[in-house]
Write a protein that holds these residues in place. Structure first.
Motif, PDB file in Angstrom:
ATOM      1  N   GLY A 285       0.818  -1.200   0.000  1.00  0.00           N
ATOM      2  CA  GLY A 285       0.000   0.000   0.000  1.00  0.00           C
ATOM      3  C   GLY A 285       0.856   1.255   0.000  1.00  0.00           C
ATOM      4  O   GLY A 285       0.593   2.214  -0.730  1.00  0.00           O
ATOM      5  N   LEU A 286       1.899   1.238   0.822  1.00  0.00           N
ATOM      6  CA  LEU A 286       2.805   2.380   0.905  1.00  0.00           C
ATOM      7  C   LEU A 286       3.449   2.662  -0.443  1.00  0.00           C
ATOM      8  O   LEU A 286       3.555   3.814  -0.872  1.00  0.00           O
ATOM      9  N   TYR A 287       3.884   1.627  -1.129  1.00  0.00           N
ATOM     10  CA  TYR A 287       4.592   1.830  -2.391  1.00  0.00           C
ATOM     11  C   TYR A 287       3.658   2.146  -3.560  1.00  0.00           C
ATOM     12  O   TYR A 287       3.873   3.108  -4.300  1.00  0.00           O
ATOM     13  N   TYR A 288       2.617   1.336  -3.730  1.00  0.00           N
ATOM     14  CA  TYR A 288       1.762   1.493  -4.910  1.00  0.00           C
ATOM     15  C   TYR A 288       0.720   2.598  -4.744  1.00  0.00           C
ATOM     16  O   TYR A 288       0.214   3.128  -5.720  1.00  0.00           O
ATOM     17  N   GLY A 289       0.388   2.944  -3.502  1.00  0.00           N
ATOM     18  CA  GLY A 289      -0.556   4.020  -3.261  1.00  0.00           C
ATOM     19  C   GLY A 289      -1.994   3.535  -3.168  1.00  0.00           C
ATOM     20  O   GLY A 289      -2.352   2.448  -3.631  1.00  0.00           O
ATOM     21  N   GLU A 290      -2.810   4.364  -2.549  1.00  0.00           N
ATOM     22  CA  GLU A 290      -4.209   4.009  -2.310  1.00  0.00           C
ATOM     23  C   GLU A 290      -4.964   3.735  -3.606  1.00  0.00           C
ATOM     24  O   GLU A 290      -5.824   2.849  -3.665  1.00  0.00           O
ATOM     25  N   ALA A 291      -4.647   4.476  -4.660  1.00  0.00           N
ATOM     26  CA  ALA A 291      -5.362   4.304  -5.928  1.00  0.00           C
ATOM     27  C   ALA A 291      -5.140   2.928  -6.535  1.00  0.00           C
ATOM     28  O   ALA A 291      -5.948   2.473  -7.362  1.00  0.00           O
ATOM     29  N   ALA A 292      -4.079   2.248  -6.134  1.00  0.00           N
ATOM     30  CA  ALA A 292      -3.776   0.922  -6.674  1.00  0.00           C
ATOM     31  C   ALA A 292      -4.536  -0.192  -5.961  1.00  0.00           C
ATOM     32  O   ALA A 292      -4.569  -1.331  -6.446  1.00  0.00           O
ATOM     33  N   ILE A 293      -5.135   0.110  -4.815  1.00  0.00           N
ATOM     34  CA  ILE A 293      -5.907  -0.901  -4.093  1.00  0.00           C
ATOM     35  C   ILE A 293      -7.259  -1.039  -4.793  1.00  0.00           C
ATOM     36  O   ILE A 293      -7.953  -0.032  -4.978  1.00  0.00           O
ATOM     37  N   PRO A 294      -7.651  -2.235  -5.205  1.00  0.00           N
ATOM     38  CA  PRO A 294      -8.917  -2.382  -5.940  1.00  0.00           C
ATOM     39  C   PRO A 294     -10.094  -1.744  -5.204  1.00  0.00           C
ATOM     40  O   PRO A 294     -10.282  -1.958  -4.010  1.00  0.00           O
ATOM     41  N   ALA A 295     -10.853  -0.948  -5.940  1.00  0.00           N
ATOM     42  CA  ALA A 295     -11.960  -0.198  -5.343  1.00  0.00           C
ATOM     43  C   ALA A 295     -12.972  -1.108  -4.675  1.00  0.00           C
ATOM     44  O   ALA A 295     -13.527  -0.778  -3.619  1.00  0.00           O
ATOM     45  N   GLU A 296     -13.203  -2.284  -5.265  1.00  0.00           N
ATOM     46  CA  GLU A 296     -14.203  -3.190  -4.689  1.00  0.00           C
ATOM     47  C   GLU A 296     -13.750  -3.760  -3.348  1.00  0.00           C
ATOM     48  O   GLU A 296     -14.585  -4.133  -2.521  1.00  0.00           O
ATOM     49  N   TRP A 297     -12.451  -3.784  -3.125  1.00  0.00           N
ATOM     50  CA  TRP A 297     -11.946  -4.225  -1.819  1.00  0.00           C
ATOM     51  C   TRP A 297     -12.107  -3.112  -0.790  1.00  0.00           C
ATOM     52  O   TRP A 297     -12.503  -3.359   0.345  1.00  0.00           O
ATOM     53  N   LEU A 298     -11.796  -1.906  -1.188  1.00  0.00           N
ATOM     54  CA  LEU A 298     -11.947  -0.769  -0.281  1.00  0.00           C
ATOM     55  C   LEU A 298     -13.409  -0.500   0.069  1.00  0.00           C
ATOM     56  O   LEU A 298     -13.720  -0.087   1.189  1.00  0.00           O
ATOM     57  N   GLN A 299     -14.299  -0.744  -0.873  1.00  0.00           N
ATOM     58  CA  GLN A 299     -15.720  -0.448  -0.644  1.00  0.00           C
ATOM     59  C   GLN A 299     -16.304  -1.261   0.501  1.00  0.00           C
ATOM     60  O   GLN A 299     -17.208  -0.803   1.201  1.00  0.00           O
ATOM     61  N   VAL A 300     -15.792  -2.482   0.707  1.00  0.00           N
ATOM     62  CA  VAL A 300     -16.347  -3.333   1.765  1.00  0.00           C
ATOM     63  C   VAL A 300     -15.488  -3.331   3.024  1.00  0.00           C
ATOM     64  O   VAL A 300     -15.834  -3.996   4.007  1.00  0.00           O
ATOM     65  N   LEU A 301     -14.380  -2.595   2.998  1.00  0.00           N
ATOM     66  CA  LEU A 301     -13.469  -2.615   4.143  1.00  0.00           C
ATOM     67  C   LEU A 301     -14.137  -2.025   5.375  1.00  0.00           C
ATOM     68  O   LEU A 301     -14.667  -0.907   5.340  1.00  0.00           O
ATOM     69  N   ALA A 302     -14.117  -2.758   6.463  1.00  0.00           N
ATOM     70  CA  ALA A 302     -14.728  -2.291   7.711  1.00  0.00           C
ATOM     71  C   ALA A 302     -14.056  -1.008   8.187  1.00  0.00           C
ATOM     72  O   ALA A 302     -12.834  -0.888   8.182  1.00  0.00           O
TER      73      ALA A 302
END
Length: 326
Positions: A285-302
């Motif tokens: 996450g630190l290297y690739y940045g928040e935009a690289a984290i798949p949106a569908e994973w972030l959408q359900v993250l508690a």
């Protein structure tokens, strides 16, 4: 192509904490399942239920205790504040995803029980060789944003003290130190390969300067040899031992080229999937940045919004602490 490094400390911190939590959550449903099971049924998306019967996007003790450290930093760091936050998590469900603790390592639980039993105790971690689970490594990443300009010995002492709240053996502290050195190099704009090369170049001398006993430094020879990315996957372990988790996380970071590929590779190693996913996911996450984290994973993250707010508060609290000397 090298990704664009986050343009601000807050963005870096958000990406690191979210990356860690997402990696943790990917691993929660399949924790304790074997690598053979993952070969037959690889994790490719955010799953629900499984091992701990939790909804999709649920992170575990790895992220919870990471957030306890970040919260202590945001509140003006002291070691007693960290110890108190960890106990609040264990006793009162502080920084849990859904108001209940459902996973805790044996060594961590024993240390927190000692903290409960002895008011004023802060370094409660076991100091024997068998107390080297990955429970300190999994929560250490916030220190990548705190006292980063301190001299080597001061930085290591802080890492040792923070680790020793639950894990008091020097090996756990050294593992945390090397992990944070990689994070430091990534924050400075190096690629994972460049960060690893820097670690291998500087690490042995740093351990000597820190007076780490040779018999302990020897445990890190494979990591510091420069050969880790070339190790066959069959020789990469993914259980709860701190050395195995550190090696697995760095191996995944060095072998894959996107956030998603990196954390999925970590989780699909099997066994301690949530911790391997979390430790790997924080660096990715630190290297690739928040935009690289798949949106569908972030959408359900508690508690995503709470995590983002914590990153902001933590960075705001460190600005004066980490200011370079005049």
């Amino acid at each position: 192509m090298k990704p664009t490094l986050s343009s601000s400390v807050t963005e870096q911190c958000r990406a690191a904490l979210l990356g860690l939590a997402v990696g943790d959550a990917l691993g929660v449903p399949v924790e304790f399942q074997s690598r053979a099971a993952r070969r037959q049924d690889p994790v490719v998306h955010m799953r629900a239920y499984g091992t701990h019967n939790q909804p999709a996007g649920t992170w575990s003790d790895d992220a919870s205790l990471t957030f306890c450290l970040a919260e202590a930093i945001a509140d003006g760091f002291t070691l007693p504040k960290l110890a108190r936050n960890c106990c609040r998590w264990y006793e009162d469900n502080f920084w849990t995803p859904h108001g209940r603790v459902f996973d805790i390592g044996i060594t961590t639980r024993e240390a927190l029980q000692r903290l409960q039993a002895k008011p004023g105790l802060v370094r409660a971690g076991g100091t024997d060789e068998y107390s080297n689970g990955n429970g300190a490594l999994m929560r250490i990443l916030p220190l990548a944003f705190y006292q980063t300009n301190a001299p080597l010995q001061e930085r290591f002492q802080l890492i040792f003290d923070v680790a020793a709240v639950t894990h008091g053996h020097i090996r756990s502290a050294v593992a945390c130190f090397l992990y944070l050195e990689i994070a430091r190099h990534l924050r400075a704009g190096l690629t994972p390969a460049e960060a690893y090369a820097q670690l291998c170049q500087e690490g042995p001398a740093q351990l000597r300067a820190l007076n780490i006993p040779a018999k302990e430094a020897d445990h890190f020879e494979r990591i510091l040899s420069g050969r880790l990315p070339d190790v066959n996957v069959l020789a990469i372990n993914s259980g709860g031992y701190v050395m195995h988790t550190l090696e697995a996380a760095l191996w995944c970071l060095l072998r894959y080229e996107t956030y998603a590929e990196t954390v999925l590779a970590a989780v699909n190693l099997g066994d301690d999937t949530d911790t391997t996913g979390a430790v790997t996911g924080g660096l990715a996450g630190l290297y690739y940045g928040e935009a690289a984290i798949p949106a569908e994973w972030l959408q359900v993250l508690a508690r995503r919004a709470d995590i983002e707010g914590l990153a902001y508060r933590m960075v705001a609290a460190t600005i004066s602490v980490d200011a370079p000397p005049a």
